[in-house]
Design a protein around this motif. Structure first.
Motif, PDB file in Angstrom:
ATOM      1  N   ASP A 208       0.850  -1.187   0.000  1.00  0.00           N
ATOM      2  CA  ASP A 208       0.000   0.000   0.000  1.00  0.00           C
ATOM      3  C   ASP A 208       0.890   1.243   0.000  1.00  0.00           C
ATOM      4  O   ASP A 208       1.739   1.399   0.881  1.00  0.00           O
ATOM      5  N   THR A 350      -4.942  -4.775  -0.398  1.00  0.00           N
ATOM      6  CA  THR A 350      -4.616  -3.382  -0.126  1.00  0.00           C
ATOM      7  C   THR A 350      -5.807  -2.514  -0.551  1.00  0.00           C
ATOM      8  O   THR A 350      -6.751  -3.004  -1.191  1.00  0.00           O
ATOM      9  N   GLU A 351      -5.767  -1.240  -0.221  1.00  0.00           N
ATOM     10  CA  GLU A 351      -6.856  -0.350  -0.635  1.00  0.00           C
ATOM     11  C   GLU A 351      -6.987  -0.335  -2.157  1.00  0.00           C
ATOM     12  O   GLU A 351      -8.106  -0.392  -2.703  1.00  0.00           O
ATOM     13  N   ALA A 354      -8.578  -3.546  -3.309  1.00  0.00           N
ATOM     14  CA  ALA A 354      -9.984  -3.604  -2.909  1.00  0.00           C
ATOM     15  C   ALA A 354     -10.846  -2.720  -3.802  1.00  0.00           C
ATOM     16  O   ALA A 354     -11.962  -3.091  -4.178  1.00  0.00           O
ATOM     17  N   ARG A 355     -10.348  -1.550  -4.160  1.00  0.00           N
ATOM     18  CA  ARG A 355     -11.117  -0.652  -5.049  1.00  0.00           C
ATOM     19  C   ARG A 355     -11.234  -1.258  -6.440  1.00  0.00           C
ATOM     20  O   ARG A 355     -12.264  -1.100  -7.106  1.00  0.00           O
ATOM     21  N   ILE A 362     -16.461   0.130  -0.419  1.00  0.00           N
ATOM     22  CA  ILE A 362     -15.579  -0.283   0.666  1.00  0.00           C
ATOM     23  C   ILE A 362     -15.472   0.832   1.694  1.00  0.00           C
ATOM     24  O   ILE A 362     -15.837   1.979   1.432  1.00  0.00           O
ATOM     25  N   LYS A 363     -14.995   0.465   2.869  1.00  0.00           N
ATOM     26  CA  LYS A 363     -14.692   1.455   3.896  1.00  0.00           C
ATOM     27  C   LYS A 363     -13.218   1.309   4.270  1.00  0.00           C
ATOM     28  O   LYS A 363     -12.705   0.191   4.383  1.00  0.00           O
ATOM     29  N   VAL A 364     -12.540   2.424   4.445  1.00  0.00           N
ATOM     30  CA  VAL A 364     -11.134   2.438   4.829  1.00  0.00           C
ATOM     31  C   VAL A 364     -11.034   2.987   6.256  1.00  0.00           C
ATOM     32  O   VAL A 364     -11.438   4.117   6.520  1.00  0.00           O
ATOM     33  N   LYS A 386      -4.277   0.182   9.106  1.00  0.00           N
ATOM     34  CA  LYS A 386      -5.210   0.505   8.035  1.00  0.00           C
ATOM     35  C   LYS A 386      -6.004  -0.744   7.680  1.00  0.00           C
ATOM     36  O   LYS A 386      -5.428  -1.759   7.284  1.00  0.00           O
ATOM     37  N   ILE A 388      -9.343  -2.452   5.591  1.00  0.00           N
ATOM     38  CA  ILE A 388     -10.268  -2.304   4.468  1.00  0.00           C
ATOM     39  C   ILE A 388     -11.422  -3.284   4.671  1.00  0.00           C
ATOM     40  O   ILE A 388     -11.200  -4.484   4.877  1.00  0.00           O
TER      41      ILE A 388
END
Length: 468
Positions: A208, A350-351, A354-355, A362-364, A386, A388
């Protein structure tokens, strides 16, 4: 004369040793081939020596940074040869567990020679032939040497030779800013060397970016120069060592370390003779880790793996397939850690990943260590947790950057493996004060909007009026 076994294993690294030991304990006749050192890359050139070197470097840095605790800071006097002796002791202490003597004691026939296929089920090693009902290839990988002009004419180090060096480099040049390159950069810098790292792409590209930035910032603060998106044009020998032409400048150093990825060890195995398909990335396997020759399976780096713990996990899949005829399939989430200081640990998505998979659904969740009481007490507040999740609270991934991140990630690995929702982590009771509390606080953040939700407020108001 041909000798016959139930299972033949090629390679005595993590995966191969796990298969051989377990199979022998279940009463199988096992032969194990190893042309190099028992224990493979992890014990001799990777995990163990690198962590021992990092531990020594951490002690040196602690002396420099003692001032805020009311203790006079001092520049350490480093005996680099003694540091490397510490590294060798760590290897020697662990080596008996992976030794030929131990495995022969378990009933394994150990052949200290290279093995190659001469047909679909027969191996040849040191002039003798061996057959087995099942054969497991676990030959690992080696450092990849990039095609850089002049590199063939310049002495350079890799992870297989850097731990044999007993002279502290005056200026260490490193090509590659992945985990190995940055771990060695920080270790040598803390022990007194000047260090420059050159990366053609993005440093820690598999991690990330938000978390990787923390690691890179710390290395920069300690004096490590990291040149990103900089291709090396040419390497040449100088009177004092080596020179690199990159990014429109020439950087000279005393030593050069190549840390530009890995290459699977498939050469010399005679894979074509056995009908085993492979590519530049390694041996091709299915989800049961079977090759195109169904009598042969492959685990670890040679089959596209990346980590020691991944090879150990794959060994379990192979054993269930071979010993119990179970259709076990590989597919578990494989976490990873970069052991710089601060450490960087990642489990699941990772963010960015996930996106790509879930879009904006999603929520971070974040919690910085500067808001953690234990981190404040210890004076090391860099980094964050962090998490996700999906909108419904299913955990997709967890990343941690900070001291001890490799330990702190472990409950999140379990949560991901068991399919727990973030509420389970938020509702856990943890000892105080611990850094692990930062993970729970991040999880609690999932519910942060509930307090201001109009519907929730109306329900609370109704309940309070109805309650006697």
């Amino acid at each position: 004369m041909t000798r016959h076994f139930d299972i033949a294993v090629i390679g005595a690294g993590s995966g191969g040793l796990s298969v051989a030991a377990a199979a022998a304990q279940f009463g199988q006749r096992v032969v194990l081939f190893e042309k190099g050192e028992m224990g493979g890359d992890c014990l001799n050139y990777g995990c163990v020596p690198s962590k021992a070197l990092l531990a020594a470097a951490k002690q040196a840095q602690a002396m420099r940074s003692a001032g805020p605790f009311g203790i006079a800071a001092a520049e350490p006097v480093v005996d680099f040869a003694a540091v490397m002796a510490h590294v060798r002791r760590a290897i020697a202490t662990i080596a008996p567990h992976d030794s030929q003597q131990r495995f022969e004691g378990l009933g394994v026939t150990v052949i200290r020679a290279a093995a190659r296929f001469i047909d679909a089920s027969t191996l040849e090693a040191a002039g003798a032939r061996y057959t087995a009902r099942r054969i497991v290839i676990a030959t690992g990988s080696r450092p990849a040497v990039p095609p850089i002009e002049g590199l063939a004419d310049v002495p350079f180090l890799t992870n297989e030779t850097v731990f044999a060096n007993t002279v502290l480099p005056e200026h260490l040049l490193i090509i590659g800013a992945g985990p190995i390159g940055l771990e060695m950069a920080q270790a040598h810098r803390r022990l007194g060397a000047r260090v420059t790292v050159i990366e053609a792409g993005t440093p820690l590209a598999q991690d990330d970016p938000e978390l990787a930035t923390v690691v890179l910032g710390q290395l920069q603060a300690e004096g490590v120069e990291v040149m990103s998106a900089t291709a090396v044009k040419r390497v040449s020998r100088t009177d004092g060592g080596v020179a690199i032409e990159a990014g429109g400048r020439t950087i000279t150093g005393s030593h050069l370390l190549i840390a530009a990825g890995r290459k699977p060890n498939v050469e010399g195995l005679g894979l074509d003779a056995a009908g085993i398909a492979f590519t530049a990335k390694g041996i091709t396997v299915d989800t049961r880790l079977r090759t195109s020759n169904r009598k042969v399976l492959a685990v670890g780096d040679v089959a596209g793996g990346r980590f020691t713990h991944e090879a150990g996990y794959q060994a379990g899949i192979v054993l269930r397939n071979i010993l119990f005829a179970l259709p076990a399939r590989a597919g578990a989430m494989i976490p990873h850690v970069t052991y710089t200081d601060p450490e960087l640990a990642q489990a699941g998505l990772t963010e960015r990943e996930a996106r790509a998979a879930h879009g904006d659904a999603i929520k971070v969740l974040r919690w910085p260590f500067r808001d953690n009481d234990r981190a404040q007490a210890e004076g090391h507040t860099e980094g964050l947790v962090k998490i996700i999740t999906t909108r419904r609270g299913r955990i997709l991934g967890a990343g941690i950057v900070g001291p001890g991140a490799g330990e702190l990630i472990q409950p999140w690995i379990l949560a991901l493996e068991r399919g727990l929702k973030v509420g389970a982590m938020a509702g856990s009771v943890l000892p105080y004060p611990t850094r692990g509390e930062a993970g729970r606080r991040a999880a609690v953040g999932y519910f942060s909007g509930f307090a201001s939700n109009p519907l929730v407020r109306r329900v609370i108001g109704l309940v309070s009026r109805l309650r006697p």
